[in-house]
Design an enzyme around this catalytic site. Structure first.
Site, PDB file in Angstrom:
ATOM      1  N   TRP A  81       0.892  -1.166   0.000  1.00 15.86           N
ATOM      2  CA  TRP A  81       0.000   0.000   0.000  1.00 15.86           C
ATOM      3  C   TRP A  81       0.921   1.204   0.000  1.00 15.86           C
ATOM      4  CZ3 TRP A  81      -1.300   4.146   3.331  1.00 15.86           C
ATOM      5  CH2 TRP A  81      -2.520   4.775   3.040  1.00 15.86           C
TER       6      TRP A  81
ATOM      7  N   ASN B 184       7.354  -3.325   5.816  1.00 13.15           N
ATOM      8  CA  ASN B 184       6.050  -2.721   6.099  1.00 13.15           C
ATOM      9  C   ASN B 184       6.306  -1.586   7.077  1.00 13.15           C
ATOM     10  OD1 ASN B 184       3.393  -2.180   6.923  1.00 13.15           O
ATOM     11  ND2 ASN B 184       3.464  -3.796   8.460  1.00 13.15           N
TER      12      ASN B 184
ATOM     13  N   GLU C  15     -21.565   7.063  10.850  1.00  9.58           N
ATOM     14  CA  GLU C  15     -21.069   5.742  10.481  1.00  9.58           C
ATOM     15  C   GLU C  15     -21.756   5.248   9.193  1.00  9.58           C
ATOM     16  OE1 GLU C  15     -18.617   4.077  11.036  1.00  9.58           O
ATOM     17  OE2 GLU C  15     -19.095   2.040  10.467  1.00  9.58           O
TER      18      GLU C  15
ATOM     19  N   HIS D 152     -28.842  25.429   9.947  1.00  9.60           N
ATOM     20  CA  HIS D 152     -27.794  26.445  10.112  1.00  9.60           C
ATOM     21  C   HIS D 152     -26.865  26.515   8.910  1.00  9.60           C
ATOM     22  CE1 HIS D 152     -29.186  27.210  14.139  1.00  9.60           C
ATOM     23  NE2 HIS D 152     -29.183  25.898  14.366  1.00  9.60           N
TER      24      HIS D 152
END
Ligand code: F6R
Length: 609
Positions: A74, A100, A482, A505
């Site tokens: 990644w 890693n 969530e 608002h």
């Protein structure tokens, strides 16, 4: 934020490493690679894309060995590319490494390697620095070179190295990134996480921070930072192989959604004695400790942070202690008020999220008592906490968190109840009735799951939408966050959550004819108020999906469609109301053809800042 697997023994390194890497794709999946030790040489094959690309690459030749190290990446330093993929090697390609984490002083080391040793770099990664560093430090002993390199590197990492002239040995190090060793018969393994090895071994060593291991086919030697041999107890893994597999579902996410009743039951029941009392086995928090706390911080990231919002309400109500909830990446940089009267609660599924870990260390250094709510046994957050309240969710593989979230919620209610009862701020009667409510949740959640077909149909109606608003009040406002996160992360729909009372608002300016609004109205106390908020968006043309408790039929007068959840006390509705939102996100993402278990740009465990 990557996955590593290493193997040495009498089997096929290629098959075992590919297999293991596939189980670790949740840690990152933008490129992958393997280095084989062939006896007198190293052969490295790597490519951008999923592990299947690497398999295709390897299928073109007959390459295999008794030793190899593999990696699924990644990207942190340098975009996903063949050149940036691991393994990396030194100039004469005698050493290969997988890594890693992050080497923080890599720029400084890189300059030294270029200026003093004439090293030529092939990638943009920090990892390649390690390979070259080992190359210049190597003097006939790889272990010695790794010890020297460790002294020169700063950062958080786990790495594995092999050398062509030491063809039967892997050297691995752990510093703030996960690493385990698997113990086989005539073979041994290293990996970032247990699922990578489950098919082959169940006996493992959990490697501690700053330890170096020397792995051969017959032995795994562990050394501490002082280079002293360490004896480690063998950890026997009891999970089914199936528990780490999809078990008949199309995606891990759907399987994990369906595992929630069991996860919740396990999380609750395993800590209750015959009198219904919460037993904090392994947790040493006394009445005096609880009375001493004048403040609680709950710190976490993403979904775990959303669980913290519910924890705040539970602890404040039951233990009557002020609670602040904060995302970890903000907490650690703002010099928060923490002292020895502070209870710091870290919530983390993986237990490896670097921001959460760093916030925990910050709080600990200021004297806070640290309690963590963690799913992965033996993870860094768990190990660095004073006490751990484990969730019993089992391995969560899908990147989008579902069962970890609901089990985290269960823990938060239990911590609130325990603190309240111990401190005397709730009565035993209140406690008992609350526990009964919690015990009924797994059965009620199974009922919510029976409604899956209706939610799938709703997804068919909604999946082409590009903008969605989630609104709610009280506990529903946390669940809105969530639900919105679940939808955006797996379907890539632009979704936004806001406390329903805040709409007027400013945000209400975005509501127009046909705008989709998902309105959570599960709170009896706030039901009328929510109906008014629904009316406000309806008046501006919104299309509203309501979520309400069974029996609160009045919502049908306002909402266009309603999803019902079983009756329960207001505070614990998040345990049920989040589930239709998880399912809706799942089916919408499926209809949009998204890669549900591995959404773009994301990884399961975020071990970088
Ligand atoms: C979202 C998700 C993330 C994680 C976050 C923290 O579905 O999974 O937002 O919740 O990255 O991860 P842990 O809980 O492992 O610390």
């Amino acid at each position: 934020m990557c996955g590593i697997v290493g193997y040495v023994g009498n089997g096929s390194a290629r098959e075992i490493i590919i297999d293991g890497l596939k189980k670790l794709e949740y840690r990152g999946y933008d490129s992958s690679g393997i280095a084989f030790g062939t006896g007198n040489n190293l052969e490295i094959r790597k490519c951008v894309g999923r592990i299947s690309n690497l398999e295709t690459l390897l299928s073109k030749e007959n390459l295999d060995s008794h030793i190899g190290i593999g990696h699924t990446r990644w990207a942190t330093h340098g975009a996903p590319s063949d050149a940036n993929a691991h393994p990396h090697s030194n100039m004469d390609e005698s050493i290969a490494i997988v890594h890693n984490g992050i080497i923080e002083n890599y720029v400084e080391l890189k300059e030294m390697l270029i200026n003093e040793h004439g090293v030529v770099f092939k990638s943009e990664t920090d990892t390649e620095v390690i390979a070259h560093l080992l190359g210049v430090l190597y003097d006939g002993d790889l272990e010695e070179a790794v010890w020297k390199a460790v002294e020169m590197m700063r950062g958080a990492y786990a790495l594995v190295a092999i050398h062509k002239d030491e063809p039967d040995k892997m050297i691995a190090v752990r510093k703030d990134a996960p690493l385990i060793a698997g113990l086989g018969k005539g073979c041994n393994f290293v990996a970032s996480d247990i699922p990578a090895l489950l098919k082959y071994v169940r006996e493992i060593y959990l490697i501690e921070n700053n330890e170096l291991i020397v792995v051969t086919a017959d032995d795994v030697k562990i050394y501490n930072a002082e280079r002293k041999p360490v004896t480690r107890e063998v950890f026997h893994v009891t999970w089914d192989v199936d528990a780490a597999e999809k078990g008949g579902y199309d995606h891990f996410m759907l399987k994990e959604i369906h595992e929630q009743p069991k996860g919740l039951e396990d999380t609750l029941v395993r800590r209750l004695n015959d009198n219904g009392e919460i037993v904090l086995e392994g947790i040493t928090m006394t009445k005096e400790d609880i009375e001493n706390f004048n403040k609680v911080y709950i710190v976490a990231c993403g979904t775990a942070y959303h669980a913290g919002l519910v924890g705040k309400a539970a602890i404040e109500k039951m233990a009557r202690i002020p609670v602040e909830v904060e995302v970890a990446s903000e907490f650690r940089y703002r010099d928060p008020f923490v002292d020895d009267k502070t209870l710091f609660i870290a919530i983390s599924q993986s237990g490896e999220t670097l921001d959460t870990l760093a916030a925990l260390r910050e709080a600990k250094s200021k004297g806070a008592r640290v309690l963590s709510v963690v799913n992965v046994v033996g993870s860094s957050v768990a190990r660095e906490s004073d006490d751990v309240f484990y969730t019993w969710a089992g391995p969560e593989i899908a990147v989008a968190s579902t069962k970890a979230y609901t089990t985290q919620l269960m823990c938060m209610y239990m911590i609130g109840l325990y603190m309240g009862l111990t401190k005397g701020t709730i009565t035993r009667e209140f406690y008992d009735s609350y526990i009964e409510e919690l015990k009924a949740i797994p059965g009620k959640l199974a009922k919510v799951l029976e409604n899956e077909g209706a939610i799938e149909n709703l997804a068919k109606e909604l999946y082409r939408r590009e903008h969605v608003f989630f609104i709610g009040r009280g506990p529903d406002s946390g669940v809105s966050l969530e639900g919105s996160l679940k939808l955006k992360e797996i379907s890539y729909i632009n979704s936004f959550a806001i406390a329903a009372g805040e709409l007027k608002h400013g945000t209400i300016a975005l509501i127009e004819q046909g705008t989709l609004v998902i309105a959570l109205a599960t709170q009896d106390k706030l039901f009328e108020k929510m109906l008014s908020n629904i009316q406000e968006v309806k008046a501006r043309g919104a299309y509203v999906i309501g979520v309400a408790k069974d029996g609160n039929k009045d919502i049908e007068k306002q909402a266009d469609k309603t999803i019902y959840i079983p009756e329960c006390i207001d505070e614990i509705t998040p345990l049920l109301s989040v589930v239709p939102l998880q399912l809706l996100a799942y089916y919408i993402a499926k209809l949009r053809g998204c890669d549900i278990d591995k959404p773009k740009n994301l990884a399961k465990s975020v071990t970088v800042e």
